[in-house]
Write an enzyme that holds these catalytic residues in place. Structure first.
Site, PDB file in Angstrom:
ATOM      1  CB  CYS A  31      -0.952   0.006   1.197  1.00  0.00           C
ATOM      2  SG  CYS A  31      -0.130  -0.145   2.797  1.00  0.00           S
ATOM      3  CG  HIS A 294      -3.921   0.494   4.770  1.00  0.00           C
ATOM      4  ND1 HIS A 294      -3.340  -0.339   3.842  1.00  0.00           N
ATOM      5  CD2 HIS A 294      -5.063   0.971   4.175  1.00  0.00           C
ATOM      6  CE1 HIS A 294      -4.074  -0.371   2.746  1.00  0.00           C
ATOM      7  NE2 HIS A 294      -5.120   0.415   2.925  1.00  0.00           N
TER       8      HIS A 294
END
Length: 355
Positions: A31, A294
């Site tokens: 990510c 994330h």
């Protein structure tokens, strides 16, 4: 973050622009790369140049990180369907092959990836230019070739040091691809930029050696922007080593950033000093610590804001950007979505700043 109007927002973006809007598949904690790649794809000057680069690649071109990036962007741009998801497998494999830092499946830093990608792109373009000259070295004293990556992202700083004994000012210039800014609780981006260029006292054990006085002297120094880039990338330093705790921790501080920005920490003769910048993308770190979490990105496509979370894409309202400013309380907040990398594109407008 997409909200109930995500489908409506995505439809609006597709209707108002010619951009293809695609998510990127995650290959195990990639990510950090996906969020930055989206910001770069929607950076219009960068996309135009890399698509042009892709169109000129020979069929037998040697694979490297830049060619893989160009192929990925060309793939997205040439899709007949306007939206969907693609798998940047070739790019990720090349990234891991070239740099062992990104080979593990551990959480990586989006800022480190951005720096590596831009620096590699510059080096690869410089090598291509050298091959075009038949490998001949540059004449002595010649500057390194300036690539189109430099033209888009590189700015110039000047470090001014004033000797308090003789008042002589020493100036040293250096280039930058992004600016890393210290942050405080409940501050603004403009205050972070002011602090970046604040005057610092050099005294006691940190005195300055003045060439004019030929000895150590007390001095004042400051860092100013001498050349403003076309696309300005600002890195908010949310990860800090805490000596008392003996470890890195994430700063949850609330840092307000504007949709439009005019730099005030420039030299009097700075190139592009009067330029206005518009916020184009925000890479957001989601999580409470530096070693896990994330990354997602909020990106402006023409007049519409989009939310990218790996393969998922949604339309969002502009007001939702405020949710990434941070928390007014350092602890006890459920909000872990924090703006980390800010991409501003120079618009040239001279309107007042929106704060």
């Amino acid at each position: 973050m997409g909200g109930n109007n995500s489908k409506l927002g995505l439809d609006k973006a597709l209707a108002e622009s010619k951009d293809n809007i695609y998510g990127l598949e995650n290959f195990g904690n990639t990510c950090y790369a996906n969020s930055v790649l989206q910001a770069l794809y929607f950076c219009q000057p960068f996309r135009e140049k890399i698509l042009q680069y892709a169109s000129q690649l020979p069929e037998d071109a040697e694979e490297n990180l830049l060619t893989c990036l160009a192929e990925l962007f060309a793939q997205i741009n040439s899709m007949k369907k306007r939206t969907g998801a693609v798998a940047p497998r070739k790019f990720v494999n090349r990234l891991k092959k070239d740099n062992e830092l990104f080979r593990s499946y551990q959480h990586q830093d989006a800022h480190e990836f951005l720096n590596y990608l831009l620096n590699q792109a510059c080096e690869l373009l410089e090598e291509e230019e050298k091959r075009k000259r038949g490998g001949a070295p540059l004449p002595p004293g010649s500057p390194s070739p300036r690539t189109w990556v430099h033209d888009i992202f590189q700015g110039k700083l000047v470090n001014e040091t004033r000797c308090l004994q003789c008042e002589t000012v020493t100036r040293r210039e250096e280039e930058f691809m992004d600016l890393s800014l210290e942050i405080d609780q409940n501050c603004s981006l403009t205050s972070c930029l002011r602090n970046f260029s604040a005057t610092e006292m050099l005294d006691k054990d940190d005195k300055f050696f003045c060439d004019h006085c030929c000895c150590l002297q007390e001095a004042q120094k400051r860092m100013l922007i001498k050349q403003v880039p076309t696309c300005l990338i600002l890195h908010l330093k949310r990860f800090k080593y805490m000596e008392m705790q003996g470890k890195m921790r994430k700063l949850m501080y609330r840092v307000v950033f504007p949709l439009e920005l005019k730099l005030s920490n420039t030299t009097a003769d700075a190139v592009g000093a009067d330029s206005m910048f518009s916020l184009a993308a925000v890479v957001v770190h989601v999580g409470s610590g530096p070693t896990h979490g994330h990354y997602v990105s909020l990106i402006k496509s023409h007049n519409t804001w989009l939310f990218f979370d790996d393969e998922s894409v949604a339309g969002i309202d502009e007001s939702q950007i405020q949710s990434t400013f941070g928390s007014t309380q350092e602890y006890g907040s459920n909000n872990t979505d924090h703006g980390y990398l800010l991409f501003f594109e120079r618009s040239g407008a001279k309107t007042s700043i929106v704060s």
